[in-house]
Design a protein around this motif. Structure first.
Motif, PDB file in Angstrom:
ATOM      1  N   UNK A  56      -4.929 -10.485 -12.722  1.00 17.54           N
ATOM      2  CA  UNK A  56      -4.233 -10.939 -13.933  1.00 17.54           C
ATOM      3  C   UNK A  56      -2.769 -10.533 -13.995  1.00 17.54           C
ATOM      4  N   UNK A  57      -2.349  -9.485 -13.221  1.00 16.98           N
ATOM      5  CA  UNK A  57      -0.965  -9.030 -13.281  1.00 16.98           C
ATOM      6  C   UNK A  57      -0.048 -10.019 -12.569  1.00 16.98           C
ATOM      7  N   UNK A  58       1.075 -10.327 -13.190  1.00 20.93           N
ATOM      8  CA  UNK A  58       2.003 -11.304 -12.624  1.00 20.93           C
ATOM      9  C   UNK A  58       2.584 -10.823 -11.305  1.00 20.93           C
ATOM     10  N   UNK A  59       2.942  -9.538 -11.214  1.00 19.01           N
ATOM     11  CA  UNK A  59       3.577  -9.024  -9.995  1.00 19.01           C
ATOM     12  C   UNK A  59       2.631  -9.114  -8.810  1.00 19.01           C
ATOM     13  N   UNK A  60       1.325  -8.983  -9.057  1.00 20.02           N
ATOM     14  CA  UNK A  60       0.368  -9.064  -7.960  1.00 20.02           C
ATOM     15  C   UNK A  60       0.094 -10.508  -7.553  1.00 20.02           C
ATOM     16  N   UNK A  61       0.311 -11.453  -8.465  1.00 22.08           N
ATOM     17  CA  UNK A  61       0.097 -12.854  -8.113  1.00 22.08           C
ATOM     18  C   UNK A  61       1.257 -13.415  -7.302  1.00 22.08           C
ATOM     19  N   UNK A  62       2.466 -12.913  -7.535  1.00 26.09           N
ATOM     20  CA  UNK A  62       3.638 -13.439  -6.828  1.00 26.09           C
ATOM     21  C   UNK A  62       4.023 -12.578  -5.628  1.00 26.09           C
ATOM     22  N   UNK A  63       3.498 -11.343  -5.541  1.00 25.79           N
ATOM     23  CA  UNK A  63       3.847 -10.434  -4.448  1.00 25.79           C
ATOM     24  C   UNK A  63       2.655 -10.294  -3.512  1.00 25.79           C
ATOM     25  N   UNK A  64       2.722 -10.844  -2.303  1.00 23.28           N
ATOM     26  CA  UNK A  64       1.601 -10.731  -1.362  1.00 23.28           C
ATOM     27  C   UNK A  64       1.337  -9.275  -0.975  1.00 23.28           C
ATOM     28  N   UNK A  65       0.107  -9.002  -0.569  1.00 19.00           N
ATOM     29  CA  UNK A  65      -0.250  -7.649  -0.166  1.00 19.00           C
ATOM     30  C   UNK A  65       0.558  -7.193   1.053  1.00 19.00           C
ATOM     31  N   UNK A  66       0.844  -8.104   1.953  1.00 19.34           N
ATOM     32  CA  UNK A  66       1.621  -7.729   3.137  1.00 19.34           C
ATOM     33  C   UNK A  66       3.026  -7.292   2.771  1.00 19.34           C
ATOM     34  N   UNK A  67       3.642  -7.998   1.807  1.00 23.04           N
ATOM     35  CA  UNK A  67       4.994  -7.636   1.384  1.00 23.04           C
ATOM     36  C   UNK A  67       4.986  -6.334   0.602  1.00 23.04           C
ATOM     37  N   UNK A  68       3.964  -6.118  -0.237  1.00 23.99           N
ATOM     38  CA  UNK A  68       3.838  -4.854  -0.966  1.00 23.99           C
ATOM     39  C   UNK A  68       3.704  -3.688   0.005  1.00 23.99           C
ATOM     40  N   UNK A  69       2.903  -3.861   1.044  1.00 26.54           N
ATOM     41  CA  UNK A  69       2.732  -2.815   2.055  1.00 26.54           C
ATOM     42  C   UNK A  69       4.048  -2.520   2.769  1.00 26.54           C
ATOM     43  N   UNK A  70       4.817  -3.557   3.049  1.00 25.32           N
ATOM     44  CA  UNK A  70       6.094  -3.373   3.741  1.00 25.32           C
ATOM     45  C   UNK A  70       7.094  -2.633   2.850  1.00 25.32           C
ATOM     46  N   UNK A  71       7.108  -2.942   1.562  1.00 26.25           N
ATOM     47  CA  UNK A  71       8.026  -2.269   0.626  1.00 26.25           C
ATOM     48  C   UNK A  71       7.668  -0.793   0.497  1.00 26.25           C
ATOM     49  N   UNK A  72       6.383  -0.501   0.344  1.00 25.82           N
ATOM     50  CA  UNK A  72       5.958   0.888   0.180  1.00 25.82           C
ATOM     51  C   UNK A  72       6.191   1.702   1.449  1.00 25.82           C
ATOM     52  N   UNK A  73       6.155   1.057   2.606  1.00 24.25           N
ATOM     53  CA  UNK A  73       6.385   1.785   3.846  1.00 24.25           C
ATOM     54  C   UNK A  73       7.834   2.235   4.002  1.00 24.25           C
ATOM     55  N   UNK A  74       8.756   1.656   3.222  1.00 17.15           N
ATOM     56  CA  UNK A  74      10.167   2.026   3.287  1.00 17.15           C
ATOM     57  C   UNK A  74      10.528   3.140   2.310  1.00 17.15           C
ATOM     58  N   UNK A  75       9.611   3.538   1.460  1.00 13.49           N
ATOM     59  CA  UNK A  75       9.910   4.534   0.431  1.00 13.49           C
ATOM     60  C   UNK A  75       9.571   5.932   0.924  1.00 13.49           C
ATOM     61  N   UNK A  76      10.077   6.926   0.214  1.00 12.89           N
ATOM     62  CA  UNK A  76       9.814   8.325   0.546  1.00 12.89           C
ATOM     63  C   UNK A  76       8.436   8.737   0.028  1.00 12.89           C
ATOM     64  N   UNK A  77       7.863   9.800   0.576  1.00 15.98           N
ATOM     65  CA  UNK A  77       6.541  10.235   0.109  1.00 15.98           C
ATOM     66  C   UNK A  77       6.506  10.576  -1.373  1.00 15.98           C
ATOM     67  N   UNK A  78       7.582  11.138  -1.913  1.00 18.72           N
ATOM     68  CA  UNK A  78       7.576  11.482  -3.330  1.00 18.72           C
ATOM     69  C   UNK A  78       7.672  10.225  -4.193  1.00 18.72           C
ATOM     70  N   UNK A  79       8.329   9.190  -3.712  1.00 17.08           N
ATOM     71  CA  UNK A  79       8.324   7.911  -4.414  1.00 17.08           C
ATOM     72  C   UNK A  79       6.950   7.268  -4.346  1.00 17.08           C
ATOM     73  N   UNK A  80       6.238   7.448  -3.240  1.00 11.83           N
ATOM     74  CA  UNK A  80       4.873   6.949  -3.141  1.00 11.83           C
ATOM     75  C   UNK A  80       3.966   7.604  -4.173  1.00 11.83           C
TER      76      UNK A  80
END
Length: 327
Positions: A56-80
């Motif tokens: 039901x969340x809009x961000x999850x409908x427009x943001x593919x899981x692969x792209x979400x994984x790629x974005x999170x892989x660029x962040x620091x552990x404390x941001x995770x």
């Protein structure tokens, strides 16, 4: 008599059956209907499940899981860690061991790949996330700051008053995963020093380079003061944290200075820690520079991330914070 007794018994049994099936005994709980609809566990990233589910969340409908994984892989552990508090889907995704494996291998890159895998299996049950939280490590996303104060007598005016001054100075240490660190001793605030505390700093900034090693929670660091009489400054520190995995405090166990010969070092970029690693506390190789174990200015280091250098309480002037308790 027997027939009347049988009729009464049948009535009682029927009444008991009605009570057993009544709403009073088994009340209706409407919130149970929500399970499996709105509060649905999200499958981990890369799951082989073929069941279609529309988030039901809009961000999850427009943001593919692969792209979400790629974005999170660029962040620091404390941001995770902060992102894991957003929603359940992000929490399940961030639990992927790939994120924590990369963070651990970068944090302890000096130990080597093989040694890190041995420690992972021996102490942390093969969990990279557990290793990140429990294994002592030096943080590289900010600066360790030690605030020190002392009283200095002033000049008497008109022989009436005898003023004293509260002097405040800071020790700054910035560590890098490669085993190098930067050190500066200054009266400037942390928000000003953070701007040039890097390897591009000029000689006028008085930023000195050194090397360090980490063994369990103990840190050995050393740097060379160049000049006519080269002097080695040695630190012995102990890592700790106010919460699990924070590693935001360093106790200064010992601060030593001693002299070295000119033929022992080739320049300020040499690994001076390897030269003085086995020296005793009272050992010096230059009679003009005696070995001194300093007993003042040993206030614990407090970690300040780069995101907080502008708002840290360590920027307050002496008249507003004459004494600071690191905790």
């Amino acid at each position: 008599m027997a027939s009347d007794y049988a009729v009464e018994l049948a009535v009682e049994l029927e009444t008991a059956a009605q009570l057993r099936a009544s709403q009073f005994i088994f009340p209706h709980r409407p919130w149970l209907d929500l399970y499996g609809i709105n509060v649905r566990p999200v499958a981990p990233f890369g799951s082989a499940s073929s069941k279609q589910f529309v988030d039901p969340a809009l961000i999850h409908r427009v943001l593919p899981d692969e792209l979400l994984f790629e974005i999170l892989s660029k962040t620091t552990p404390y941001t995770l860690g902060k992102a894991a508090c957003v929603c359940r889907k992000w929490r399940y995704t961030i639990r992927n061991p790939v994120f924590w494996r990369n963070a651990c291998l970068k944090a302890w890159q000096v130990s080597g790949l093989v040694e890190n895998y041995k420690v992972l299996q021996w102490k942390y049950d093969g969990s990279w996330r557990k290793m990140w939280l429990l294994r002592p490590r030096i943080r590289t996303d900010g600066i360790y700051v030690s605030r020190n104060t002392y009283i200095r007598a002033g000049i008497a005016e008109w022989k009436i008053t005898n003023p004293v001054h509260l002097v405040c100075y800071y020790r700054y240490m910035r560590f890098y995963p490669s085993g190098r660190f930067l050190y500066k001793n200054s009266s400037q605030k942390v928000k000003d020093v953070a701007k040039y505390l890097n390897f591009r700093a000029s000689k006028a900034d008085c930023v000195f380079k050194g090397n360090y090693t980490l063994s369990e929670d103990k840190v050995e660091a050393a740097l060379l003061y160049p000049g006519m009489r080269p002097t080695v400054l040695r630190f012995r520190l102990r890592l700790r944290g106010t919460t699990q995995g924070a590693n935001n405090r360093m106790d200064l166990l010992a601060l030593l200075t001693s002299g070295v010969n000119d033929n022992e070092v080739n320049g300020p970029d040499e690994d001076i820690l390897g030269v003085v690693e086995r020296w005793e506390e009272d050992e010096t190789h230059n009679p003009d520079v005696p070995a001194i174990s300093h007993k003042r200015g040993l206030t614990p280091f407090v970690f300040v991330s780069f995101e907080e250098v502008e708002t840290s309480v360590l920027n307050l002037p002496v008249e507003k914070m004459d004494y600071y308790v690191p905790g």
